[in-house]
Design an enzyme around this catalytic site. Structure first.
Site, short mmCIF file in Angstrom:
data_model
loop_
_atom_site.label_atom_id
_atom_site.label_comp_id
_atom_site.label_asym_id
_atom_site.label_seq_id
_atom_site.Cartn_x
_atom_site.Cartn_y
_atom_site.Cartn_z
N ASP A 75 0.84 -1.20 0.00
CA ASP A 75 0.00 0.00 0.00
C ASP A 75 0.88 1.26 0.00
OD1 ASP A 75 -1.82 2.07 0.77
OD2 ASP A 75 -3.07 0.60 1.81
N THR A 100 -5.08 14.05 -13.70
CA THR A 100 -6.16 14.02 -14.68
C THR A 100 -6.65 15.42 -15.03
OG1 THR A 100 -8.50 13.38 -14.90
CG2 THR A 100 -7.69 13.65 -12.67
N ASP A 101 -7.23 15.55 -16.22
CA ASP A 101 -7.83 16.84 -16.61
C ASP A 101 -9.12 17.13 -15.83
OD1 ASP A 101 -9.54 14.99 -17.80
OD2 ASP A 101 -9.34 15.78 -19.83
N GLU A 102 -9.63 16.12 -15.11
CA GLU A 102 -10.88 16.33 -14.38
C GLU A 102 -10.73 17.31 -13.23
OE1 GLU A 102 -13.14 12.89 -13.45
OE2 GLU A 102 -12.60 11.88 -15.31
N TYR A 105 -13.93 11.79 -6.76
CA TYR A 105 -12.69 11.35 -7.41
C TYR A 105 -11.86 12.55 -7.86
CZ TYR A 105 -9.60 10.19 -11.28
OH TYR A 105 -8.51 10.11 -12.11
N SER A 106 -12.46 13.44 -8.64
CA SER A 106 -11.64 14.53 -9.21
C SER A 106 -11.18 15.50 -8.13
CB SER A 106 -12.38 15.24 -10.34
OG SER A 106 -13.64 15.68 -9.94
N LYS A 152 -8.11 13.97 -6.56
CA LYS A 152 -6.93 14.13 -7.43
C LYS A 152 -6.46 15.59 -7.38
CE LYS A 152 -5.13 11.60 -9.79
NZ LYS A 152 -4.02 10.63 -9.57
P1 NAD Z 1 -6.71 1.87 -12.30
O1 NAD Z 1 -7.83 1.92 -11.32
O2 NAD Z 1 -6.82 1.00 -13.50
O3 NAD Z 1 -5.35 1.47 -11.54
C1 NAD Z 1 -5.02 1.95 -10.27
C2 NAD Z 1 -3.96 1.04 -9.67
O4 NAD Z 1 -3.57 1.58 -8.39
C3 NAD Z 1 -4.45 -0.39 -9.43
O5 NAD Z 1 -3.47 -1.33 -9.87
C4 NAD Z 1 -4.61 -0.46 -7.91
O6 NAD Z 1 -4.40 -1.76 -7.39
C5 NAD Z 1 -3.54 0.51 -7.45
N1 NAD Z 1 -3.82 1.06 -6.11
C6 NAD Z 1 -4.99 1.57 -5.66
N2 NAD Z 1 -4.87 1.95 -4.36
C7 NAD Z 1 -3.57 1.70 -4.01
C8 NAD Z 1 -2.83 1.89 -2.83
N3 NAD Z 1 -3.39 2.43 -1.72
N4 NAD Z 1 -1.53 1.53 -2.81
C9 NAD Z 1 -0.95 0.98 -3.92
N5 NAD Z 1 -1.61 0.76 -5.06
C10 NAD Z 1 -2.90 1.13 -5.12
O7 NAD Z 1 -6.47 3.39 -12.72
P2 NAD Z 1 -5.85 3.98 -14.07
O8 NAD Z 1 -6.95 4.30 -14.99
O9 NAD Z 1 -4.73 3.13 -14.49
O10 NAD Z 1 -5.27 5.37 -13.53
C11 NAD Z 1 -3.93 5.45 -13.04
C12 NAD Z 1 -3.59 6.90 -12.73
O11 NAD Z 1 -3.72 7.66 -13.92
C13 NAD Z 1 -4.51 7.55 -11.68
O12 NAD Z 1 -3.72 8.36 -10.86
C14 NAD Z 1 -5.47 8.36 -12.52
O13 NAD Z 1 -5.94 9.47 -11.78
C15 NAD Z 1 -4.57 8.77 -13.67
N6 NAD Z 1 -5.29 9.08 -14.92
C16 NAD Z 1 -6.03 8.11 -15.54
C17 NAD Z 1 -6.69 8.41 -16.73
C18 NAD Z 1 -7.54 7.39 -17.44
O14 NAD Z 1 -8.18 7.73 -18.43
N7 NAD Z 1 -7.55 6.15 -17.03
C19 NAD Z 1 -6.61 9.72 -17.26
C20 NAD Z 1 -5.84 10.68 -16.60
C21 NAD Z 1 -5.18 10.34 -15.42
O1 TDX Z 2 -21.45 2.65 -18.67
C1 TDX Z 2 -21.09 3.82 -18.85
N1 TDX Z 2 -21.83 4.64 -19.66
C2 TDX Z 2 -21.48 5.95 -19.91
O2 TDX Z 2 -22.19 6.64 -20.66
C3 TDX Z 2 -19.90 4.37 -18.23
C4 TDX Z 2 -19.05 3.50 -17.32
C5 TDX Z 2 -19.56 5.67 -18.49
N2 TDX Z 2 -20.33 6.44 -19.30
C6 TDX Z 2 -19.89 7.83 -19.61
C7 TDX Z 2 -19.49 8.68 -18.42
C8 TDX Z 2 -18.41 9.57 -19.01
O3 TDX Z 2 -19.01 10.71 -19.64
O4 TDX Z 2 -18.71 7.70 -20.40
C9 TDX Z 2 -17.76 8.72 -20.08
C10 TDX Z 2 -16.46 8.07 -19.64
O5 TDX Z 2 -16.70 7.44 -18.40
P1 TDX Z 2 -15.53 6.73 -17.55
O6 TDX Z 2 -14.89 5.68 -18.36
O7 TDX Z 2 -16.10 6.37 -16.22
O8 TDX Z 2 -14.44 7.90 -17.45
P2 TDX Z 2 -14.45 9.38 -16.80
O9 TDX Z 2 -15.46 9.52 -15.73
O10 TDX Z 2 -14.47 10.35 -17.94
O11 TDX Z 2 -12.99 9.36 -16.11
C11 TDX Z 2 -11.87 8.73 -16.79
O12 TDX Z 2 -11.02 9.70 -17.37
C12 TDX Z 2 -10.29 10.52 -16.52
C13 TDX Z 2 -11.05 7.87 -15.82
O13 TDX Z 2 -11.91 6.91 -15.22
C14 TDX Z 2 -10.40 8.73 -14.77
O14 TDX Z 2 -9.59 7.94 -13.91
C15 TDX Z 2 -9.55 9.75 -15.45
O15 TDX Z 2 -9.02 10.65 -14.51
#
Ligand code: NAD
Ligand code: TDX
Length: 339
Positions: free
Chosen positions: A58, A121-123, A148-149, A152
């Site tokens: 962790d 994230t851009d959020e 969440y946002s 972050k």
């Molecule tokens: P994800 O949920 O797929 O992965 C998160 C990982 O972190 C998992 O492997 C989980 O086991 C690990 N984790 C969670 N809590 C933990 C803890 N306390 N200690 C150690 N490990 C822990 O998420 P993701 O989509 O891969 O996102 C990764 C990063 O990128 C995040 O910081 C997210 O904010 C950022 N990000 C993601 C996106 C996107 O579109 N997915 C966009 C912009 C930024």
């Molecule tokens: O079933 C669905 N139907 C739907 O319409 C789901 C799961 C989502 N949505 C919509 C919600 C959002 O407008 O789709 C869009 C994308 O949803 P998510 O995949 O949940 O992403 P979002 O909330 O945009 O956030 C993602 O991008 C920024 C990542 O999960 C974040 O970790 C990252 O920071």
């Protein structure tokens, strides 16, 4: 050659980054990951054991984090609770991991004067009007909408404070929505692809006009590596690839690419507080660090992603039932919240 500590490297974006680093550099990688429901050892299977180690733990375990930071050259911090929908029903782990966990890591990098790159994230900027020409830049004020946002945003603020007050050598990147291999099936694109593969109709929130700015995860990995290697300490870089699409268009494209009628989806209860539109201006990253996206055709990237999920059912099948059960419970709670 450097030894990188990658937190959250068993998640979607982190695992893709580890694959990218091992393929394109000589660096060694140690992953620290708690292996929550979102972390998956299988995403890191088969990597060269002389260059790669997975430590299950962790980021809030201060002695463990201290030891790993002391033994590596730089930390790239991906670990987070990442799903907006989960943050609406159970925000606590978002505070613990995203805020307190980032604090724990900052104290370790401060102690060892270690290099840190914080992935965000851009959020954090909130949302933009539909159809406006406006885009987020590095100077857009923070205005997060969801638990969440906001968690972050808080973590970004902690990093900035540790840079200014303690001279921590950190950079920050804020990326738009990633898509590609190894993304958890709770997220929008993999949820709809695996729904279609299971004979379930895709689920669109609300009217589907919400816009996300899609970037292929491998382009995100290259950008993070560029910031780590050439970014200026104390600076923030926005990562985006001009990929704006509304959700309705994405669902319809997935259905069409998978050989189904474009309207074979269900509209379901909208996400409370649902951000309307995200859009990134990545001029700073492109001009200062010379980064450019390789995946510039979203439909082609989506087609390759669909094929990846077709080819990797053993990777996603174990998490699909649990994910859809969570969504069923989530929808009941939303109905309660909205009366
Ligand atoms: P994800 O949920 O797929 O992965 C998160 C990982 O972190 C998992 O492997 C989980 O086991 C690990 N984790 C969670 N809590 C933990 C803890 N306390 N200690 C150690 N490990 C822990 O998420 P993701 O989509 O891969 O996102 C990764 C990063 O990128 C995040 O910081 C997210 O904010 C950022 N990000 C993601 C996106 C996107 O579109 N997915 C966009 C912009 C930024
Ligand atoms: O079933 C669905 N139907 C739907 O319409 C789901 C799961 C989502 N949505 C919509 C919600 C959002 O407008 O789709 C869009 C994308 O949803 P998510 O995949 O949940 O992403 P979002 O909330 O945009 O956030 C993602 O991008 C920024 C990542 O999960 C974040 O970790 C990252 O920071």
């Amino acid at each position: 050659m450097s030894h990188l500590l990658v937190t959250g490297g068993a998640g979607f974006v982190g695992a893709n980054f580890v694959h990218h680093v091992l393929a394109h550099t000589d660096h060694r990688v140690t992953v620290l990951d708690k292996l929550t429901y979102a972390g998956n050892r299988a995403s890191l299977a088969g990597l060269d054991p002389t260059r790669f180690t997975l430590v299950e733990g962790d980021i809030n375990d201060a002695p463990l984090v201290d030891q790993l930071v002391a033994g590596t050259d730089a930390t790239i911090h991906f670990a987070a609770e990442s799903h907006n929908d989960n943050s609406l029903t159970n925000p606590r782990p978002f505070v613990d991991t995203n805020i307190v966990g980032t604090y724990t890591l900052l104290e370790a990098v401060r102690k060892y004067d270690a290099r840190l790159h914080h992935v965000s994230t851009d959020e954090v900027f909130g949302d933009l009007e539909l159809g406006s020409p406006e885009r987020f830049t590095e100077s857009t004020p923070y205005m997060p909408s969801s638990p969440y946002s906001s968690s972050k945003a808080a973590s970004d603020m902690l990093v900035r404070a540790w840079v200014r007050s303690f001279g921590v050598r950190a950079t920050i990147s804020n990326s738009s929505n990633n898509y590609g291999p190894f993304q958890h099936v709770e997220k929008f694109i993999p949820r709809q692809i695996t729904n279609v593969l299971r004979g379930i109709r895709p689920k669109l929130y609300g009217d589907g006009r919400n816009v996300r700015d899609w970037i292929h995860v491998d382009d995100h990995s290259a950008a993070v590596l560029a910031v780590l290697e050439r970014g200026r300490v104390g600076e923030t870089y926005l990562i985006g690839a001009e990929g704006e699409r509304n959700n309705k268009d994405v669902v319809e494209t997935i259905l069409e690419e998978m050989g189904h009628p474009r309207d074979a989806y269900d509209r379901v209860t909208d996400r409370p507080g649902h951000d309307l539109r995200y859009a990134i201006d990545s001029t700073k990253l492109r001009t200062e660090l010379g980064w450019q996206p390789r995946f510039t055709n979203f439909t082609a990237g989506l087609r390759a992603t669909i094929q990846w999920y077709r080819d990797h059912e053993p990777w996603w099948a174990p998490m699909k039932i649990a994910s859809e059960l969570r969504y069923a419970a989530h929808e009941l709670r939303l109905d309660d919240m909205t009366g």
